[in-house]
Design a protein around this motif. Sequence first.
Motif, PDB file in Angstrom:
ATOM      1  N   PHE A 134      -8.367 -18.515 -27.965  1.00  8.15           N
ATOM      2  CA  PHE A 134      -7.393 -17.317 -27.279  1.00  8.15           C
ATOM      3  C   PHE A 134      -6.178 -17.629 -28.420  1.00  8.15           C
ATOM      4  CE2 PHE A 134      -9.048 -17.352 -22.950  1.00  8.15           C
ATOM      5  CZ  PHE A 134     -10.231 -16.752 -23.310  1.00  8.15           C
ATOM      6  N   THR A 135      -5.688 -18.687 -28.555  1.00  9.77           N
ATOM      7  CA  THR A 135      -4.544 -18.854 -29.492  1.00  9.77           C
ATOM      8  C   THR A 135      -4.991 -18.733 -30.789  1.00  9.77           C
ATOM      9  OG1 THR A 135      -3.898 -20.662 -27.824  1.00  9.77           O
ATOM     10  CG2 THR A 135      -2.589 -20.652 -29.914  1.00  9.77           C
ATOM     11  N   GLU A 136      -5.926 -19.110 -31.266  1.00 11.49           N
ATOM     12  CA  GLU A 136      -6.088 -18.730 -32.766  1.00 11.49           C
ATOM     13  C   GLU A 136      -6.503 -17.586 -33.193  1.00 11.49           C
ATOM     14  OE1 GLU A 136      -8.553 -23.163 -33.102  1.00 11.49           O
ATOM     15  OE2 GLU A 136      -9.566 -21.373 -33.759  1.00 11.49           O
ATOM     16  N   GLN A 137      -7.208 -16.749 -32.488  1.00  4.40           N
ATOM     17  CA  GLN A 137      -7.719 -15.174 -32.671  1.00  4.40           C
ATOM     18  C   GLN A 137      -7.572 -14.067 -31.586  1.00  4.40           C
ATOM     19  OE1 GLN A 137     -11.766 -16.888 -33.158  1.00  4.40           O
ATOM     20  NE2 GLN A 137     -12.570 -15.813 -31.426  1.00  4.40           N
ATOM     21  N   GLY A 138      -7.010 -14.686 -30.802  1.00  2.98           N
ATOM     22  CA  GLY A 138      -6.610 -13.583 -29.651  1.00  2.98           C
ATOM     23  C   GLY A 138      -7.428 -13.679 -28.287  1.00  2.98           C
ATOM     24  N   TYR A 139      -7.095 -13.191 -27.221  1.00  2.00           N
ATOM     25  CA  TYR A 139      -7.746 -13.323 -26.107  1.00  2.00           C
ATOM     26  C   TYR A 139      -8.940 -12.170 -26.078  1.00  2.00           C
ATOM     27  CZ  TYR A 139      -9.024 -12.059 -21.036  1.00  2.00           C
ATOM     28  OH  TYR A 139      -9.639 -11.793 -19.853  1.00  2.00           O
ATOM     29  N   ASP A 140      -8.506 -10.766 -26.570  1.00  2.00           N
ATOM     30  CA  ASP A 140      -9.264  -9.884 -26.509  1.00  2.00           C
ATOM     31  C   ASP A 140     -10.565  -9.940 -27.296  1.00  2.00           C
ATOM     32  OD1 ASP A 140      -7.751  -8.257 -24.726  1.00  2.00           O
ATOM     33  OD2 ASP A 140      -6.339  -7.876 -26.207  1.00  2.00           O
ATOM     34  N   THR A 141     -10.559 -10.449 -28.557  1.00  2.00           N
ATOM     35  CA  THR A 141     -11.414 -10.586 -29.486  1.00  2.00           C
ATOM     36  C   THR A 141     -12.582 -11.791 -29.314  1.00  2.00           C
ATOM     37  OG1 THR A 141     -10.249 -11.846 -30.853  1.00  2.00           O
ATOM     38  CG2 THR A 141     -10.333  -9.488 -31.441  1.00  2.00           C
ATOM     39  N   THR A 142     -11.947 -12.708 -28.460  1.00  2.00           N
ATOM     40  CA  THR A 142     -12.945 -14.082 -28.335  1.00  2.00           C
ATOM     41  C   THR A 142     -14.115 -13.613 -27.195  1.00  2.00           C
ATOM     42  OG1 THR A 142     -11.127 -15.400 -28.539  1.00  2.00           O
ATOM     43  CG2 THR A 142     -12.827 -16.363 -27.465  1.00  2.00           C
ATOM     44  N   THR A 143     -15.225 -14.222 -27.379  1.00  2.56           N
ATOM     45  CA  THR A 143     -16.359 -13.979 -26.667  1.00  2.56           C
ATOM     46  C   THR A 143     -16.858 -15.330 -26.045  1.00  2.56           C
ATOM     47  OG1 THR A 143     -18.175 -14.543 -28.545  1.00  2.56           O
ATOM     48  CG2 THR A 143     -17.219 -12.174 -28.486  1.00  2.56           C
ATOM     49  N   VAL A 144     -17.494 -14.860 -24.901  1.00  2.00           N
ATOM     50  CA  VAL A 144     -18.046 -16.089 -24.227  1.00  2.00           C
ATOM     51  C   VAL A 144     -19.022 -16.870 -25.037  1.00  2.00           C
ATOM     52  CG1 VAL A 144     -19.697 -16.579 -22.410  1.00  2.00           C
ATOM     53  CG2 VAL A 144     -17.975 -15.200 -21.855  1.00  2.00           C
ATOM     54  N   HIS A 145     -19.722 -16.435 -26.050  1.00  2.00           N
ATOM     55  CA  HIS A 145     -20.581 -17.106 -26.703  1.00  2.00           C
ATOM     56  C   HIS A 145     -19.638 -18.145 -27.703  1.00  2.00           C
ATOM     57  CE1 HIS A 145     -24.119 -17.817 -29.569  1.00  2.00           C
ATOM     58  NE2 HIS A 145     -23.353 -17.933 -30.388  1.00  2.00           N
ATOM     59  N   GLU A 146     -18.585 -17.667 -28.358  1.00  2.00           N
ATOM     60  CA  GLU A 146     -17.819 -18.353 -29.140  1.00  2.00           C
ATOM     61  C   GLU A 146     -17.268 -19.551 -28.415  1.00  2.00           C
ATOM     62  OE1 GLU A 146     -15.454 -15.301 -32.349  1.00  2.00           O
ATOM     63  OE2 GLU A 146     -15.349 -14.883 -30.175  1.00  2.00           O
ATOM     64  N   ILE A 147     -16.832 -19.505 -27.257  1.00  2.00           N
ATOM     65  CA  ILE A 147     -16.214 -20.422 -26.321  1.00  2.00           C
ATOM     66  C   ILE A 147     -17.268 -21.509 -26.193  1.00  2.00           C
ATOM     67  CG2 ILE A 147     -15.139 -21.053 -23.968  1.00  2.00           C
ATOM     68  CD1 ILE A 147     -14.241 -18.064 -23.878  1.00  2.00           C
ATOM     69  N   ALA A 148     -18.525 -20.926 -25.537  1.00  2.00           N
ATOM     70  CA  ALA A 148     -19.534 -21.959 -25.264  1.00  2.00           C
ATOM     71  C   ALA A 148     -19.823 -22.817 -26.660  1.00  2.00           C
ATOM     72  CB  ALA A 148     -20.512 -21.425 -24.882  1.00  2.00           C
ATOM     73  N   ASP A 149     -19.918 -22.183 -27.688  1.00  2.00           N
ATOM     74  CA  ASP A 149     -20.159 -22.893 -29.008  1.00  2.00           C
ATOM     75  C   ASP A 149     -19.070 -23.914 -29.499  1.00  2.00           C
ATOM     76  OD1 ASP A 149     -22.008 -22.428 -30.984  1.00  2.00           O
ATOM     77  OD2 ASP A 149     -20.649 -21.939 -32.295  1.00  2.00           O
ATOM     78  N   ARG A 150     -17.773 -23.360 -29.337  1.00  2.00           N
ATOM     79  CA  ARG A 150     -16.770 -24.250 -29.671  1.00  2.00           C
ATOM     80  C   ARG A 150     -16.902 -25.654 -28.780  1.00  2.00           C
ATOM     81  NH1 ARG A 150     -11.185 -23.832 -31.918  1.00  2.00           N
ATOM     82  NH2 ARG A 150     -12.170 -22.494 -33.294  1.00  2.00           N
ATOM     83  N   ALA A 151     -17.130 -25.252 -27.475  1.00  2.00           N
ATOM     84  CA  ALA A 151     -17.089 -26.609 -26.627  1.00  2.00           C
ATOM     85  C   ALA A 151     -18.252 -27.497 -26.704  1.00  2.00           C
ATOM     86  CB  ALA A 151     -17.042 -25.851 -25.160  1.00  2.00           C
ATOM     87  N   GLY A 152     -19.360 -26.789 -27.802  1.00  2.00           N
ATOM     88  CA  GLY A 152     -20.616 -27.782 -27.815  1.00  2.00           C
ATOM     89  C   GLY A 152     -21.549 -27.510 -26.876  1.00  2.00           C
ATOM     90  N   LEU A 153     -21.400 -26.256 -26.112  1.00  2.00           N
ATOM     91  CA  LEU A 153     -22.216 -26.151 -24.684  1.00  2.00           C
ATOM     92  C   LEU A 153     -22.862 -24.709 -24.986  1.00  2.00           C
ATOM     93  CD1 LEU A 153     -19.470 -27.142 -22.168  1.00  2.00           C
ATOM     94  CD2 LEU A 153     -21.520 -28.224 -22.680  1.00  2.00           C
ATOM     95  N   THR A 154     -23.852 -24.533 -24.034  1.00  2.00           N
ATOM     96  CA  THR A 154     -24.696 -22.992 -24.182  1.00  2.00           C
ATOM     97  C   THR A 154     -23.843 -22.190 -23.264  1.00  2.00           C
ATOM     98  OG1 THR A 154     -25.994 -23.717 -22.151  1.00  2.00           O
ATOM     99  CG2 THR A 154     -26.872 -24.213 -24.400  1.00  2.00           C
ATOM    100  N   LYS A 155     -24.257 -20.947 -23.499  1.00  2.00           N
ATOM    101  CA  LYS A 155     -23.836 -19.788 -22.739  1.00  2.00           C
ATOM    102  C   LYS A 155     -24.160 -19.948 -21.198  1.00  2.00           C
ATOM    103  CE  LYS A 155     -23.938 -15.228 -23.750  1.00  2.00           C
ATOM    104  NZ  LYS A 155     -24.288 -13.946 -24.507  1.00  2.00           N
ATOM    105  N   THR A 156     -25.299 -20.476 -21.063  1.00  2.00           N
ATOM    106  CA  THR A 156     -25.956 -20.607 -19.599  1.00  2.00           C
ATOM    107  C   THR A 156     -25.021 -21.658 -19.084  1.00  2.00           C
ATOM    108  OG1 THR A 156     -27.928 -20.402 -20.583  1.00  2.00           O
ATOM    109  CG2 THR A 156     -27.869 -21.283 -18.538  1.00  2.00           C
ATOM    110  N   THR A 157     -24.511 -22.810 -19.641  1.00  3.41           N
ATOM    111  CA  THR A 157     -23.745 -23.745 -18.931  1.00  3.41           C
ATOM    112  C   THR A 157     -22.307 -23.028 -18.801  1.00  3.41           C
ATOM    113  OG1 THR A 157     -24.656 -25.579 -20.359  1.00  3.41           O
ATOM    114  CG2 THR A 157     -22.497 -25.842 -19.413  1.00  3.41           C
ATOM    115  N   PHE A 158     -21.732 -22.207 -19.461  1.00  5.03           N
ATOM    116  CA  PHE A 158     -20.666 -21.392 -19.434  1.00  5.03           C
ATOM    117  C   PHE A 158     -20.667 -20.533 -18.141  1.00  5.03           C
ATOM    118  CE2 PHE A 158     -17.850 -17.715 -19.139  1.00  5.03           C
ATOM    119  CZ  PHE A 158     -16.817 -18.327 -19.798  1.00  5.03           C
ATOM    120  N   PHE A 159     -21.754 -20.065 -17.872  1.00  3.73           N
ATOM    121  CA  PHE A 159     -21.802 -18.996 -16.834  1.00  3.73           C
ATOM    122  C   PHE A 159     -22.250 -19.790 -15.322  1.00  3.73           C
ATOM    123  CE2 PHE A 159     -22.569 -15.534 -20.143  1.00  3.73           C
ATOM    124  CZ  PHE A 159     -21.447 -14.919 -19.534  1.00  3.73           C
ATOM    125  N   ARG A 160     -22.716 -20.960 -15.455  1.00  4.38           N
ATOM    126  CA  ARG A 160     -22.528 -21.939 -14.377  1.00  4.38           C
ATOM    127  C   ARG A 160     -21.186 -22.342 -13.858  1.00  4.38           C
ATOM    128  NH1 ARG A 160     -27.279 -24.534 -16.069  1.00  4.38           N
ATOM    129  NH2 ARG A 160     -26.026 -26.292 -17.146  1.00  4.38           N
TER     130      ARG A 160
END
Lengths: 190, 190
Positions: free
Chosen positions: B20-46
């Motif tokens: 959110f800090t680097e590229q903005g809240y609006d453009t950031t996707t759940v996929h990118e967040i999970a990826d950066r955390a080294g986790l899957t989207k499934t884990t995100f949604f848990r």
Amino acid sequence: MARWEPNAQERLVRAALELFTEQGYDTTTVHEIADRAGLTKTTFFRHFRDKREVLFAGQNTHTRLLADAIGAAPGPATPLKAVRAALDALTATFTDDRREIGVRLRPVIAGHTELQERAALKRARLAGAMTDALHKRDVPEPTASLAAELGVRAFYDAFDQWADPANDRTLTELTRRTLDELRAALVALD
Amino acid sequence: MARWEPNAQERLVRAALELFTEQGYDTTTVHEIADRAGLTKTTFFRHFRDKREVLFAGQNTHTRLLADAIGAAPGPATPLKAVRAALDALTATFTDDRREIGVRLRPVIAGHTELQERAALKRARLAGAMTDALHKRDVPEPTASLAAELGVRAFYDAFDQWADPANDRTLTELTRRTLDELRAALVALD
């Protein structure tokens, strides 16, 4: 050229609340609201951005009333006395024929998270307007915002009582009494 | 079967705030967040319903901490002393290594009305949890909610100071001091 419509804003508010109560907030359209008020959609959009904003029609008038009254309070008035004067000015505009609006407004807002969020914003704006006006009277922080927040809380608590069908007191009377009660309760905190 | 991911929630929060800090809240996707955390989207949604909720991760833990501490306060504690104990319990969890989260959180929320509205709701929930817990101690209205709201205000004001890069005090220390200052300011109201 736009035709002047007497009292258009109030007519739209009343029409919207009737429809929201009868058929629900979600299904009511701007077209229906304008129609019920005997006005056009164009007139609607001259007054409100969307149907949500109809429910918060008074925000600008109310913040101005509060700020002006605090500015006009006598020089030696304490922060809370200035807030009391502001609430007197605001509540004087809530005449008895407007109570029905309050009665209908409450359940509509209570039923929708997005309206609760918007209502929280209006509440914060009213407190912010009083806080700014107190700063201009050289009231420091956190005194200014505490006085403003207490005043806003008194107004909203009193509004709930006023909108109760069994109530027969004025909003001014109820707000004054509530502010006194809140002030008294502060001493029991610690 | 789902693999257990150590500290997944905190990793997702940190990853989201970085993005959110680097590229903005609006453009950031759940996929990118999970990826950066080294986790899957499934884990995100848990852990979170959507990317907005990542910013309010602590709400349930925080309301429980506050309510439990008020319940556990000594019998004769005044409402404000019970609130103080609750804030001590809450702020103890904000260790110094979590300050960076606070520093990054503030500007993201400040830049988006929908996040401000959500933040207002979290604030109301924290106050509500303390109010309910005070009611269980037989503290009447409006004393209970006034004490709770003062406590929440102290916490948020102190959090702003804590998240200031120049600060070197603990959140517990800052919250206690702010609550004392608010308490003292109440006497200047009237």
